[in-house]
Structure formats: structure tokens, C-alpha cells
Scaffold this active site. Structure first.
Site, PDB file in Angstrom:
ATOM      1  N   ALA A 184       0.914  -1.078  -0.338  1.00 16.06           N
ATOM      2  CA  ALA A 184       0.135   0.035  -0.049  1.00 16.06           C
ATOM      3  C   ALA A 184       0.771   1.322   0.041  1.00 16.06           C
ATOM      4  CB  ALA A 184      -0.822  -0.071   1.205  1.00 16.06           C
ATOM      5  N   ILE A 195      -1.775  -4.028 -14.723  1.00 12.92           N
ATOM      6  CA  ILE A 195      -3.442  -3.470 -14.742  1.00 12.92           C
ATOM      7  C   ILE A 195      -3.361  -2.199 -14.020  1.00 12.92           C
ATOM      8  CG2 ILE A 195      -5.800  -4.123 -14.908  1.00 12.92           C
ATOM      9  CD1 ILE A 195      -4.941  -6.818 -13.654  1.00 12.92           C
ATOM     10  N   GLU A 221     -13.462 -10.965 -12.174  1.00 17.86           N
ATOM     11  CA  GLU A 221     -12.467 -11.937 -11.261  1.00 17.86           C
ATOM     12  C   GLU A 221     -11.822 -11.260 -10.058  1.00 17.86           C
ATOM     13  OE1 GLU A 221     -11.110 -13.036 -14.992  1.00 17.86           O
ATOM     14  OE2 GLU A 221      -8.813 -12.699 -14.360  1.00 17.86           O
ATOM     15  N   LYS A 261      -8.517 -10.507  -7.932  1.00 19.20           N
ATOM     16  CA  LYS A 261      -7.125 -10.142  -8.291  1.00 19.20           C
ATOM     17  C   LYS A 261      -6.340 -10.902  -7.170  1.00 19.20           C
ATOM     18  CE  LYS A 261      -4.174  -6.304  -9.129  1.00 19.20           C
ATOM     19  NZ  LYS A 261      -2.880  -6.876  -8.461  1.00 19.20           N
ATOM     20  N   ARG A 317       7.328 -12.921 -14.662  1.00 19.45           N
ATOM     21  CA  ARG A 317       7.179 -11.541 -15.585  1.00 19.45           C
ATOM     22  C   ARG A 317       8.442 -10.744 -15.634  1.00 19.45           C
ATOM     23  NH1 ARG A 317       2.806  -7.009 -13.950  1.00 19.45           N
ATOM     24  NH2 ARG A 317       4.103  -6.503 -12.183  1.00 19.45           N
ATOM     25  N   LYS A 367      -9.265  -2.226  -6.185  1.00 20.78           N
ATOM     26  CA  LYS A 367      -8.498  -2.962  -4.684  1.00 20.78           C
ATOM     27  C   LYS A 367      -9.309  -2.853  -3.504  1.00 20.78           C
ATOM     28  CE  LYS A 367      -3.870  -2.702  -6.048  1.00 20.78           C
ATOM     29  NZ  LYS A 367      -2.336  -2.806  -5.040  1.00 20.78           N
ATOM     30  N   CYS A 402       0.320 -11.335  38.571  1.00 19.15           N
ATOM     31  CA  CYS A 402       0.205 -11.687  40.107  1.00 19.15           C
ATOM     32  C   CYS A 402       1.449 -11.715  40.778  1.00 19.15           C
ATOM     33  CB  CYS A 402      -0.478 -13.012  39.913  1.00 19.15           C
ATOM     34  SG  CYS A 402       0.534 -14.307  39.214  1.00 19.15           S
ATOM     35  N   CYS A 419       3.537 -17.778  33.045  1.00 22.10           N
ATOM     36  CA  CYS A 419       3.522 -17.518  34.748  1.00 22.10           C
ATOM     37  C   CYS A 419       2.854 -18.802  35.413  1.00 22.10           C
ATOM     38  CB  CYS A 419       2.100 -16.469  34.759  1.00 22.10           C
ATOM     39  SG  CYS A 419       1.608 -16.573  36.317  1.00 22.10           S
TER      40      CYS A 419
HETATM   41  S1  IVH Z   1      -4.925  -9.725 -15.880  1.00 21.27           S
HETATM   42  C1  IVH Z   1      -3.497  -7.633 -19.389  1.00 21.27           C
HETATM   43  N1  IVH Z   1      -6.244 -10.792 -13.955  1.00 21.27           N
HETATM   44  O1  IVH Z   1      -2.081  -8.500 -11.093  1.00 21.27           O
HETATM   45  C2  IVH Z   1      -3.728  -7.934 -18.045  1.00 21.27           C
HETATM   46  N2  IVH Z   1      -4.038 -10.204 -13.396  1.00 21.27           N
HETATM   47  O2  IVH Z   1      -1.026  -5.597 -12.367  1.00 21.27           O
HETATM   48  C3  IVH Z   1      -2.864  -8.736 -17.261  1.00 21.27           C
HETATM   49  N3  IVH Z   1      -3.261 -10.394 -11.169  1.00 21.27           N
HETATM   50  O3  IVH Z   1       1.250  -9.185 -11.263  1.00 21.27           O
HETATM   51  C4  IVH Z   1      -3.042  -9.202 -16.019  1.00 21.27           C
HETATM   52  N4  IVH Z   1      -5.034 -11.435 -10.414  1.00 21.27           N
HETATM   53  O4  IVH Z   1      -0.308 -11.297 -11.976  1.00 21.27           O
HETATM   54  C5  IVH Z   1      -4.857 -10.380 -14.301  1.00 21.27           C
HETATM   55  N5  IVH Z   1      -7.433 -12.170 -12.388  1.00 21.27           N
HETATM   56  C6  IVH Z   1      -6.255 -11.270 -12.508  1.00 21.27           C
HETATM   57  C7  IVH Z   1      -5.181 -11.031 -11.759  1.00 21.27           C
HETATM   58  C8  IVH Z   1      -4.112 -10.443 -12.156  1.00 21.27           C
HETATM   59  C9  IVH Z   1      -3.807 -11.002 -10.165  1.00 21.27           C
HETATM   60  C10 IVH Z   1      -1.950  -9.735 -11.122  1.00 21.27           C
HETATM   61  C11 IVH Z   1      -0.823 -10.188 -12.293  1.00 21.27           C
HETATM   62  C12 IVH Z   1       0.224  -8.910 -12.112  1.00 21.27           C
HETATM   63  C13 IVH Z   1      -1.139  -7.821 -11.532  1.00 21.27           C
HETATM   64  C14 IVH Z   1      -1.348  -7.021 -12.898  1.00 21.27           C
END
Ligand code: IVH
Length: 713
Positions: free
Chosen positions: A50, A99, A135, A137, A158, A341, A442, A457
Site C-alpha cells: 500500500a 493493470i 474476477e 485479483k 514476468r 483494490k 500476579c 506464569c
Molecule cells: S490480468 C493484461 N487478472 O495483477 C492484464 N492479473 O498488475 C494482465 N493479477 O502481477 C493481468 N489477479 O499477476 C490479471 N485475475 C487477474 C489477476 C491479475 C492477479 C496480477 C498479475 C499482475 C498484476 C497486474
């Protein structure tokens, strides 16, 4: 950088004050680079996510306001990460992007995304709603799995988005990741790169850290960190021992395959190919488009604590692939996806003090008193430090900036302290924390048993803290349940000397109760009624409520089922206790020790005398014992047996309910003698005890093996 910069409520750049925007941006860039190095390269983040996000967004805001501040090396201009030495680099055929994060509140986040998509697609006002896939994250690390003709040929991290690391060896050890896709050879794509998240379940994480602690190895800060460490572990044998999981969520390069036209359809197809796909997903369609996303965000937010793994938000994706392509990308992010988030589960705050809490069993727990901080959806002012060793390992001292974690319904804990500059001296000098030698409640002596990490204790029920916890434990819903008997009341009852032991609860009268602070007649009557009601209970609840160390709800149930009555449990020798399912030596000893203390038996008697009742039944143990004919029998092994080792013989005897003792006495049932048996054999002969050899022992066991099976009572 000074630690206090992390506390400003206002988004204020590091070391800022009235520095120029250019200086602020330069400062932020330097800090973010340093943090990213710790995070990605060293797998040892120094601040919570954060905090990184907050600084990143500050920089983004500065650059948005004045694009001339956007230098090519700005962290906003590239996907972070660096290839580690030791893994071969893998150039991604299709870059791995990140993302965009929407930090707005529920409704506006989804609406802003929908509005942006519609604008960029140049849709007229009255155009039908866009369909979105929603979905989770997942909070792990992104991985690219390359399948050629259905066979896993490579797995890569990555990295910087363009080039990742070849971690195929480690990923092959993840049971959830198929090494071969399901389906016939011809139907399988020539190339299919599946992208998804490698993560660690919370229970697996807890277990792993427990093991690490036992071995004296370093523990991991959070499941994501543990997962990242495992994936980038240079020794695949170690990686294989780390419990990892995986969810697929997208694609990389594809050849010779018709990609399903929607994202939701793609996930269904990936699942059909044998890849794990998370079931928590939905498609928001029709007029309800953005509202459907809001509902999903809310529903998952409510469920977050119960999920077996960490998530840090939800992801919305334009469902239609053709529209995704039309929307395309900006620098590092697709325009068709956004992450929304949740409040972070880790935050930084200051340790104002370290207190000691005394638990029901006398365990002393160091607890950090914190500057209040909003984390995991609640304001936290205290966080556990577990024990002295954990505290020392994390190097926590008063005045430090700590990383506090609250995930799920787990109690908040300090996972570490932030030390961007390990050489920075604390000022003024703060002494290391020490465990008190006397109980702060105590005054009794504090001890630590050998090989135990916990200090205790020794005051027992003399200690007010232990008494209070014992009362609360007894009165809790899952035990005997006394409704309305909570912290505050117990404090008053114990501190006022009205209640010392459990039976004292049932001696309380209306006068005494009503005389307590803030206790109206009506509430006093309610408590008395609740006490009356609690008298009708069950044996498992009663047993659990006694608070015997190591006897949780499940063990209490097993004991009750096995013995049927409290007296039989109180009198059972350790070997009979050991015959109960899941009761091992430590638990058996603890039960025995508890009931060997006269004052504990007295408590049981007095509670019964106060009118607490429950149904009892015949022991199912009687039947078990009949089926285990060596039970109650003690055997002594001496000399060398021709085929069985000492341990094997012991196992066989114990499996039949028998006990193996080290010395011969009048109570010995059989002596099993082998070659070169010495003084034990002589003693057996002089006492006239039955003596058998190995064949004799086997015959004993065999004849008993045909005994009738047990019948449940
Ligand atoms: S899609 C083109 N879907 O979030 C989009 N990413 O900033 C590519 N992540 O480290 C990512 N859950 O590993 C996608 N349901 C999800 C995700 C996801 C987690 C992570 C991903 C990456 C970060 C993207």
C-alpha cells in the site's frame, strides 16, 4: 529518507516540504527504485504494498500534472523487475503487462471504468451496455506457462514485462499445474501460453512458517512473499517442499488455436484443458453493467476473509475479445482491464510500547501497542508479537515503524519492522525488550520450559489474568455458554474478589451482582438466568470448558465418546487415554496432570454439586478394550530378538493395546526374552512371571488378532 515521511496522511512526497515538483519527482523516483529492488530482486520488501502504491501514485500525479517530469527511467514508464542472476532470461513473445488500479470507491470505480471504455470505443449514449467479466485479483506472482502441443515446455516469471526468468524446474513441482493439457493431440494448440498467478494458500503459508520456525529458519512475511521466494528458489528440491497453488486468468502467445470470443469463455475453456480456474467470477451484462461490477466488488469484499487465499482486489475485464483488441493498450496497461483494490491488509505504523498479556494457560504474549492504523478493514491498536523469540527475530523495539498485518479473521500481528537504512541508529537508544521475570499480573515466577518458545506464569489460578481467561473460556458459546458473561463483567467479578474459581460463578446472588458497576437489576437477573440455563450441558462442552491444556473441542468430543463419563476420564491412566483417537502422549500427559491435581477434581465436584448436569453413557472404550486384548497388559523386552527389532516389537505390542515398560516388576504381564537376556530375565524367573520368546510373542499377538471386533455402545 526519514521514517516519519511514511506517516503523513496527506499524499506528500518523501522529504518534500516546499521542494519543487521536479525535486519531489526525483526523490520519489529514487525511493521507488530502492523499494522495487528490495521487493523484486531481493524478495524482501521493506514497506507494505500500500505504501509503494501510494508513492507510485504520487509520482504519477506529479507527472500527469506536468508531463515534462516524466523521465524515461521513471518507474511509471516500465514494468518493474529485474532478471536475477542464476535463472536464464526468457523473452516474452507477448509482453506481460500490468493493470491500471482504480482506487476510487466502489460505485465510482466501476462507473469510471465503464465510462472510459464507452468513450474510447466511441459508443453513442444509447448504445447497449458493454459486458464485463469480473474476477479476483490474486495476491501472488504472475507466471507464463508455455504449452507446445499440450506439453508444458517452459514457465517464466514476468520480470520486467519484456524479459522474465526461466523457472520451469520449480514450476514443474507445483502439483496444480498440469504438465500436459487435457484433450487429443490434434485439438491441442501448437503453442498456448497460459498466464496466471502462482500463490500460496493461507493455511499452507501458516504451516510453512510453523515449520520454518521449528527449524529456526527465517519465516516469511506473507503468503505472496513465500510464493515468490519458492518460485525463484535456485534449488528446485527446496521449491518442491513449498506448497504452491495456481489460477489461470489469461493468455500470452497462441498459435494454431481458435481463441474463444469472450474472456469468460476463455476461462471455461482453460478449465476444460485441466488448468485451475477460480470459481469466484461473474459476467456483468446488460443494463446492469457497472452495477453488476459494484455488486461483485461488494460480495467478494464481504467474502474476502473466508477465502482460503489472499486477494488484494477484483479485476474487471471487457468480456468481448474483439472489443479488447479495439481498445488496445497504453504504455504499460491494457485499456480493457482495471483492478479495483480493497483496503490493504498490511500497513505501517509506529510501535508505542510493548505490553505483556497473560493467557488462560499462563502464556505470556508480548503485544505491540500501536499508533492506531486502519488495516484489513478495521482500526488496529494492538498486534501480537507471538513470543520473545519472534520478537527478537523481527528486531522490534519501541519507537520502530512496524509492518502490521491483519488478513482474514486472524488476529493482527507485527510481521516486521521497516528499516530502509539498517545502519540508521535508533535515537535515543532504545533497550532491547526483555521478558519479565515475574508475572505482571500476579507477581508469580515466570518460567520457560526446555525447548519451549513460550514463557509462562506459574501462578495458575492464583493469577487473576489466568482466572479471568479461565472463566471466559468456560462461559464461551462453544463451551458451557453463560450468555452475557463477557470481559467487562469478568474483570469486575475477579477484581472485586467475588469469583475465584469456576464454581464461585454459581454462588453469585442477585444482591452482589446488582451492586456491581453499571449493573441494573434486570441485567443481574439476566446473568442469573443465563447461569441457570448453563447448568444443562453436554459432557464434551463441559470437558472443553474446563480448559485443560491441549484439550480442544474435538479432543473433548473424542474423550466423551470414548469414555462416556467424567469419572472414567478423571481416573483413566495415560495408556487408556492414549487409546482415544488423536490423543498422543503430550495430550494424555496433560489430561492426567490436570486431574492429578486435587483442586481441579474439587472444581469438577463443586460444579456438579452446583447442579451442572449432562448425559453420560457406557464407555465405548469397554468394547475397544475387549478387542485390544493386550490393553492393561505390560510387557518387558530384554535381549536381542531373532527377527524383530526393539522398535518393531514395541509397535506390535502397542498396536494391540499393550504397554512396553523398561523394568520388570510384579505388575509385569509378560517378559519377552531374546538372546543374551540378562538381569531382567533373572528377575522375571525369580518372580515367576510368564516368559516368552519372539515366537511366543507372535503367537500371543496372532491369537488376539482373531478376537471379536468391537461393538459401539
Ligand atoms: S490480468 C493484461 N487478472 O495483477 C492484464 N492479473 O498488475 C494482465 N493479477 O502481477 C493481468 N489477479 O499477476 C490479471 N485475475 C487477474 C489477476 C491479475 C492477479 C496480477 C498479475 C499482475 C498484476 C497486474
Amino acid at each position: 529518507m526519514s521514517q516519519n515521511d511514511f506517516f503523513s496522511d496527506e499524499p506528500q512526497p518523501i522529504g518534500a516540504g516546499d521542494a519543487s515538483p521536479a525535486a519531489q519527482a526525483a526523490n520519489l523516483r529514487a525511493t521507488l527504485h530502492q523499494l522495487a529492488h528490495s521487493y523484486y530482486v531481493l524478495d524482501a520488501p521493506t514497506v507494505p504494498d500500500a505504501e509503494y502504491d501510494r508513492l507510485f501514485q504520487q509520482l504519477q500525479a506529479l507527472e500527469d500534472a506536468d508531463p515534462s517530469l516524466r523521465t524515461p527511467d521513471s518507474p511509471t514508464q516500465r514494468v518493474l523487475g529485474q532478471v536475477l542472476d542464476g535463472f536464464a532470461p526468457v523473452r516474452h513473445a507477448v509482453p506481460m503487462l500490468s493493470i491500471r488500479t482504480e482506487t476510487d470507491t466502489e460505485a465510482t470505480g466501476a462507473e469510471a471504468f465503464d465510462a472510459r471504455v464507452r468513450r474510447e470505443l466511441a459508443l453513442p449514449e444509447d448504445a447497449p451496455a458493454v459486458a464485463y467479466a469480473a474476477e479476483l485479483k490474486f495476491d501472488g506472482l504472475a507466471i507464463n506457462l508455455r504449452y507446445e502441443h499440450g506439453v508444458l515446455v517452459q514457465a517464466a516469471t514476468r520480470g520486467d514485462g519484456e524479459t522474465g526468468e526461466d523457472v520451469t524446474q520449480n514450476i514443474r513441482t507445483v502439483g496444480q499445474i498440469p504438465l500436459k493439457l487435457q484433450g487429443q493431440g490434434d485439438a491441442l494448440p501448437a503453442v498456448l501460453e497460459v498466464r496466471g498467478e502462482v500463490y500460496m494458500r493461507r493455511d499452507d503459508f501458516e504451516r510453512l512458517n510453523e515449520q520454518q520456525r521449528e527449524r529456526g529458519d527465517k519465516t516469511f512475511v506473507n503468503p505472496r512473499n513465500a510464493a515468490a521466494g519458492a518460485v525463484r528458489q535456485l534449488d528446485p528440491a527446496i521449491a518442491a517442499q513449498r506448497p504452491l497453488s495456481f489460477f489461470a486468468y489469461g493468455l500470452g502467445e497462441v498459435q494454431g488455436w481458435d481463441i474463444p470470443p469472450t474472456h469468460s469463455g476463455l476461462l471455461d475453456t482453460l478449465a476444460a484443458l485441466g488448468l485451475p480456474v477460480c470459481a469466484e467470477r461473474t459476467v456483468a451484462q446488460g443494463a446492469s453493467g457497472p452495477q453488476g461490477l459494484v455488486a461483485f466488488h461488494q460480495a467478494m469484499g464481504a467474502k474476502r476473509d473466508q477465502l482460503p487465499f489472499d486477494i488484494d482486489g477484483v479485476v474487471y475485464k471487457v468480456n468481448n475479445r474483439a472489443l479488447q483488441e479495439q481498445l488496445g493498450f497504453v504504455t504499460r496497461e491494457p485499456r480493457w482491464a482495471v483492478a479495483h483494490k480493497y483496503p490493504a491488509q498490511e500497513q505501517l505504523t509506529q510501535v508505542d510500547g510493548i505490553d505483556i498479556q497473560v493467557g488462560r494457560t499462563g502464556k505470556l504474549t508480548p503485544v505491540a501497542r500501536l499508533k492506531p492504523v486502519f488495516v484489513g478493514g478495521v482500526t488496529v491498536t494492538n498486534a501480537t508479537l507471538h513470543n520473545l523469540f519472534e520478537l527478537r527475530r523481527k528486531g522490534v523495539r519501541v519507537g520502530d515503524t512496524a509492518i502490521v498485518r491483519r488478513a482474514g479473521d486472524v488476529i493482527p500481528e507485527v510481521v516486521g519492522v521497516m528499516r530502509p537504512d539498517p545502519l540508521a541508529a535508533r535515537s535515543p537508544y532504545v533497550p532491547n525488550f526483555r521478558m519479565p521475570r515475574h508475572c505482571p499480573i500476579c507477581g508469580s515466577t515466570v518460567v520457560r520450559e526446555r525447548e519451549e518458545v513460550n514463557h509462562r506464569c506459574t501462578g495458575g489460578l492464583f493469577c487473576a489474568a489466568q482466572r479471568k481467561q479461565a472463566l471466559l473460556h468456560f462461559a464461551q458459546r462453544r463451551a458451557v455458554e453463560v450468555e452475557g458473561l463477557g470481559d467487562k463483567l469478568v474483570d469486575q467479578l475477579v477484581d472485586g474478589g467475588l469469583v475465584r474459581t469456576l464454581p464461585d460463578l454459581y454462588k453469585l446472588g442477585l444482591m452482589k451482582l446488582a451492586a456491581l458497576d453499571r449493573m441494573a437489576d434486570k441485567s443481574a437477573q439476566n446473568i442469573l438466568a443465563a447461569l441457570e440455563k448453563s447448568k444443562q450441558t453436554t459432557l464434551p462442552r463441559f470437558l472443553f470448558g474446563l480448559g485443560i491444556r491441549h484439550v480442544g473441542e474435538a479432543t473433548a468430543k473424542d474423550l466423551a465418546k470414548h469414555f462416556g463419563g467424567i469419572d472414567r476420564i478423571m481416573d483413566a491412566p495415560e495408556d487408556q487415554l492414549l487409546a482415544v483417537r488423536d490423543v498422543g502422549p503430550v495430550v494424555a500427559k496433560s489430561i492426567r496432570t490436570f486431574f492429578d491435581q486435587a483442586h481441579n477434581r474439587e472444581v469438577v465436584e463443586q460444579l456438579r454439586a452446583a447442579g451442572i448436569t449432562w448425559a453420560e453413557h457406557e464407555p465405548s472404550a469397554a468394547a475397544d478394550a475387549a478387542a485390544l486384548p493386550l490393553s492393561g497388559k505390560t510387557l518387558v523386552l530384554t535381549g536381542t530378538l531373532p527377527t524383530l527389532s526393539r522398535d518393531e516389537a514395541k509397535d506390535l505390542i502397542e498396536a494391540q493395546g499393550g504397554k512396553v515398560a523398561g523394568s520388570v516388576s510384579k505388575k509385569t504381564s509378560y517378559v519377552v526374552a531374546g538372546a543374551e537376556a540378562g538381569s531382567k530375565l533373572e528377575k522375571a524367573q525369580s518372580l515367576g512371571l510368564p516368559i516368552v520368546d519372539e515366537a511366543g510373542l507372535l503367537a500371543l499377538l496372532a491369537s488376539f488378532a482373531e478376537a471379536p471386533p468391537s461393538t459401539e455402545v
